[in-house]
Design an enzyme around this catalytic site. Structure first.
Site, PDB file in Angstrom:
ATOM      1  N   GLU A 183      -0.406  -5.809   5.683  1.00 63.89           N
ATOM      2  CA  GLU A 183       0.927  -5.843   5.052  1.00 63.89           C
ATOM      3  C   GLU A 183       1.799  -6.905   5.731  1.00 63.89           C
ATOM      4  OE1 GLU A 183       1.114  -1.171   3.623  1.00 63.89           O
ATOM      5  OE2 GLU A 183       2.051  -1.723   5.513  1.00 63.89           O
ATOM      6  N   LYS A 204       6.842   0.496   8.975  1.00 59.89           N
ATOM      7  CA  LYS A 204       5.754   0.607   8.017  1.00 59.89           C
ATOM      8  C   LYS A 204       4.473   0.983   8.761  1.00 59.89           C
ATOM      9  CE  LYS A 204       5.114  -2.396   4.920  1.00 59.89           C
ATOM     10  NZ  LYS A 204       4.717  -1.208   4.145  1.00 59.89           N
ATOM     11  N   GLY A 237       2.612   3.941   7.790  1.00 56.90           N
ATOM     12  CA  GLY A 237       2.232   5.345   7.576  1.00 56.90           C
ATOM     13  C   GLY A 237       0.878   5.457   6.890  1.00 56.90           C
ATOM     14  N   ALA A 259       7.891   1.422   2.319  1.00 54.25           N
ATOM     15  CA  ALA A 259       8.211   1.521   3.749  1.00 54.25           C
ATOM     16  C   ALA A 259       8.377   2.988   4.117  1.00 54.25           C
ATOM     17  CB  ALA A 259       9.498   0.763   4.071  1.00 54.25           C
ATOM     18  N   ASP A 260       8.269   3.254   5.413  1.00 53.70           N
ATOM     19  CA  ASP A 260       8.486   4.618   5.911  1.00 53.70           C
ATOM     20  C   ASP A 260       9.937   4.823   6.325  1.00 53.70           C
ATOM     21  OD1 ASP A 260       5.672   5.498   5.755  1.00 53.70           O
ATOM     22  OD2 ASP A 260       5.394   3.860   7.177  1.00 53.70           O
ATOM     23  N   ASP A 311       6.194  -4.032  -1.520  1.00 52.47           N
ATOM     24  CA  ASP A 311       5.591  -2.988  -0.687  1.00 52.47           C
ATOM     25  C   ASP A 311       6.612  -1.882  -0.412  1.00 52.47           C
ATOM     26  OD1 ASP A 311       3.797  -1.599   0.862  1.00 52.47           O
ATOM     27  OD2 ASP A 311       3.623  -3.117   2.433  1.00 52.47           O
ATOM     28  N   THR A 355       0.843  -1.201   0.000  1.00 48.96           N
ATOM     29  CA  THR A 355       0.000   0.000   0.000  1.00 48.96           C
ATOM     30  C   THR A 355       0.874   1.246   0.000  1.00 48.96           C
ATOM     31  OG1 THR A 355      -1.712  -1.146   1.255  1.00 48.96           O
ATOM     32  CG2 THR A 355      -1.754   1.249   1.358  1.00 48.96           C
ATOM     33  N   GLY A 356       0.391   2.306  -0.648  1.00 46.74           N
ATOM     34  CA  GLY A 356       1.096   3.587  -0.572  1.00 46.74           C
ATOM     35  C   GLY A 356       1.382   4.172  -1.941  1.00 46.74           C
TER      36      GLY A 356
HETATM   37  C1  5RP Z   1       1.394   1.813   4.367  1.00 43.04           C
HETATM   38  C2  5RP Z   1       2.860   1.690   4.342  1.00 43.04           C
HETATM   39  C3  5RP Z   1       3.589   2.309   3.200  1.00 43.04           C
HETATM   40  O1  5RP Z   1       4.367   1.328   2.593  1.00 43.04           O
HETATM   41  C4  5RP Z   1       4.470   3.405   3.708  1.00 43.04           C
HETATM   42  O2  5RP Z   1       3.695   4.331   4.424  1.00 43.04           O
HETATM   43  C5  5RP Z   1       5.201   4.123   2.564  1.00 43.04           C
HETATM   44  O3  5RP Z   1       4.305   4.861   1.807  1.00 43.04           O
HETATM   45  P1  5RP Z   1       4.729   5.710   0.546  1.00 43.04           P
HETATM   46  O4  5RP Z   1       5.170   4.740  -0.512  1.00 43.04           O
HETATM   47  O5  5RP Z   1       3.484   6.459   0.171  1.00 43.04           O
HETATM   48  O6  5RP Z   1       5.844   6.647   0.949  1.00 43.04           O
HETATM   49  O7  5RP Z   1       3.477   1.113   5.198  1.00 43.04           O
HETATM   50  O8  5RP Z   1       0.847   1.309   5.554  1.00 43.04           O
END
Ligand code: 5RP
Length: 215
Positions: free
Chosen positions: A101, A92, A94, A81-82, A79, A26-27
């Site tokens: 996930e 993760k 955010g 990550a933050d 996926d 997600t993201g």
């Molecule tokens: C969602 C997450 C996302 O992978 C994380 O927030 C990164 O998001 P982005 O790709 O928009 O920077 O863990 O729950």
């Protein structure tokens, strides 16, 4: 920034096996991966999605979304990550999708994490650590997290996860032993999941440099 996310997301397509079911995170970085996946959708059987947000995007591209129980073990999970440390351990959540996930990461043989360079850190914790909690346990969990870690839990008010739960973001941490911290926080009653991916880190990290860096 979004150019780095696009570079990382598109590079991850190289890890997709023909005829497979792909685990999808997600993201905003994953959105680029989904858009690239759409271009090869005839080569895959479908996807298992970690959120309603990703499900919508996958379906809009005509990619079949399958139930994890029916799909069984997956060869690949992609996926974002933050935060990502040098050992491929992650923060993760955010986007509040951490629980699904984590489930799909666990069900997958290979976890490919796609990030922009700003997500790389020497030690996890500058990004507030998300914890999904059962709503009635919010204050209890917050008190115990404060006592155990010294970090400041802040309720992400107004956000309900796809599972009907709430999120606490823990500020001010310096997570020197992410596996131990993940294990300890998981023990608090009312915690659904912790946004530390240390016990099951990423296997491959793609950083959206030009050209992309594969770690
Ligand atoms: C969602 C997450 C996302 O992978 C994380 O927030 C990164 O998001 P982005 O790709 O928009 O920077 O863990 O729950």
């Amino acid at each position: 920034m979004s150019e780095s996310k696009r570079l990382a997301g598109e590079k991850a397509i190289e890890f997709v096996e023909d005829g497979s079911v792909v685990g999808v995170g997600t993201g905003s970085t994953v959105a680029y991966f989904i858009d690239a996946l759409a271009r090869i959708r005839d080569r895959i059987e479908g996807a298992v999605s970690s959120s309603e947000q990703s499900t919508q995007r996958l379906k809009a591209h005509g990619i079949p979304v399958l139930d994890l129980n029916a799909a069984g073990p997956l060869p690949l999970y992609v996926d974002g990550a933050d935060e990502c440390d040098p050992h491929k351990r992650l923060i993760k959540g955010g986007g509040a999708a951490l629980t699904r996930e984590k489930i799909i990461a666990e069900a997958s043989e290979r976890f490919v994490c796609i990030i922009d360079p700003a997500k790389q850190v020497p030690v996890l914790g500058r990004f507030p650590l998300p914890i999904e909690v059962i709503p009635m346990a919010r204050s209890l969990v917050a008190r115990q997290v404060l006592a155990q870690t010294g970090g400041q839990p802040v309720w992400r008010e107004g956000v309900t996860t796809d599972n009907g739960n709430w999120v606490l973001d823990v500020h001010g941490l310096e997570i020197v032993d992410p596996v131990a911290t993940e294990r300890a926080l998981n023990q608090i009653p009312g915690v659904v999941s912790v946004g530390l991916f240390a016990r099951r880190p990423a296997d491959v990290v793609i950083v959206g440099t030009e050209p992309p860096t594969v770690l």
